[in-house]
Design an enzyme around this catalytic site. Sequence first.
Site, PDB file in Angstrom:
ATOM      1  N   ARG A   7     -18.291  -1.416   5.800  1.00 55.63           N
ATOM      2  CA  ARG A   7     -19.155  -2.300   6.576  1.00 55.63           C
ATOM      3  C   ARG A   7     -18.895  -2.135   8.073  1.00 55.63           C
ATOM      4  NH1 ARG A   7     -20.384  -6.907   3.779  1.00 55.63           N
ATOM      5  NH2 ARG A   7     -21.852  -7.209   5.468  1.00 55.63           N
ATOM      6  N   CYS A  15      -7.816  -1.463   7.797  1.00 52.06           N
ATOM      7  CA  CYS A  15      -6.411  -1.520   7.387  1.00 52.06           C
ATOM      8  C   CYS A  15      -5.896  -0.127   7.071  1.00 52.06           C
ATOM      9  CB  CYS A  15      -6.253  -2.461   6.207  1.00 52.06           C
ATOM     10  SG  CYS A  15      -6.608  -4.160   6.689  1.00 52.06           S
ATOM     11  N   GLU A  28       0.840  -1.209   0.000  1.00 57.19           N
ATOM     12  CA  GLU A  28       0.000   0.000   0.000  1.00 57.19           C
ATOM     13  C   GLU A  28       0.877   1.262   0.000  1.00 57.19           C
ATOM     14  OE1 GLU A  28      -2.966  -0.177  -0.659  1.00 57.19           O
ATOM     15  OE2 GLU A  28      -3.485  -2.257  -0.169  1.00 57.19           O
ATOM     16  N   HIS A  77      -1.346  -5.643   2.114  1.00 62.46           N
ATOM     17  CA  HIS A  77      -2.523  -6.514   2.031  1.00 62.46           C
ATOM     18  C   HIS A  77      -2.121  -7.839   1.390  1.00 62.46           C
ATOM     19  CE1 HIS A  77      -5.744  -3.286   2.603  1.00 62.46           C
ATOM     20  NE2 HIS A  77      -6.166  -4.296   3.319  1.00 62.46           N
TER      21      HIS A  77
HETATM   22  N1  PCA Z   1      -8.435  -6.655   6.473  1.00 64.11           N
HETATM   23  C1  PCA Z   1      -9.376  -5.575   6.634  1.00 64.11           C
HETATM   24  C2  PCA Z   1      -9.474  -5.349   8.097  1.00 64.11           C
HETATM   25  C3  PCA Z   1      -8.869  -6.556   8.733  1.00 64.11           C
HETATM   26  C4  PCA Z   1      -8.160  -7.239   7.659  1.00 64.11           C
HETATM   27  O1  PCA Z   1      -7.410  -8.233   7.781  1.00 64.11           O
HETATM   28  C5  PCA Z   1      -9.065  -4.355   5.773  1.00 64.11           C
HETATM   29  O2  PCA Z   1      -8.526  -4.535   4.673  1.00 64.11           O
HETATM   30  O3  PCA Z   1      -9.383  -3.243   6.147  1.00 64.11           O
END
Ligand code: PCA
Length: 199
Positions: free
Chosen positions: A91, A143, A81, A167
Amino acid sequence: MLKTLLLTGYEPFLKFETNPTESAVKSLNGTSIGEYKIVSRVYPVSFKSIACLIKKDIDEVKPDAIVHLGLAGNIHSVHLERIAINCIDGRPDNEGFHPNGEKISEDGPDAIFSSLPLKRLEKVLLENNIPVTISNSAGTYLCNNLMYCSLYYLKEKNLNIPSGFVHVPANMEISIANKIPGWPQNYINVAVTKIIENL
Ligand code: PCA
């Protein structure tokens, strides 16, 4: 003397029954990778507590580098990122809090860039046959929130250390249950190890 790397993952959330980042950080906790000794934390998917948790861990662990991990359903590659934005949306979290486009910090910057060496990491992962993408949006969920709070706190404290968010795709269990792309857990762990080796 080894340096200290704070490695964070998340608990399961939404429809996902496990979280590959929880498994990855637990299996790497206490190990030595490259120049670093790994100190791991698993965070709750909670907007209310995330800022306090990361500040406390930065103060207590005094890391020389930070890598935050999160699961993104539907991705086919590791996403490095680039940027965190001052916004929460999406959500409800695991405590039922439903964000609606609010700012994370009233007086904070609109966005903060990762201080991980993204281009070097991209090159290394490709050389190791690990699919990777430099991503220009970490979303607006937990995240992004963690990445923003972590980088902002480091800035406030004038701590000039590499820190950022990665991620990862689903593990096979989540992939099969939800019909989304997935990697074996071991492959996810190798990707994380390669990232830490090359900070
Ligand atoms: N992914 C989510 C929140 C927790 C996770 O492992 C996100 O991408 O925000």
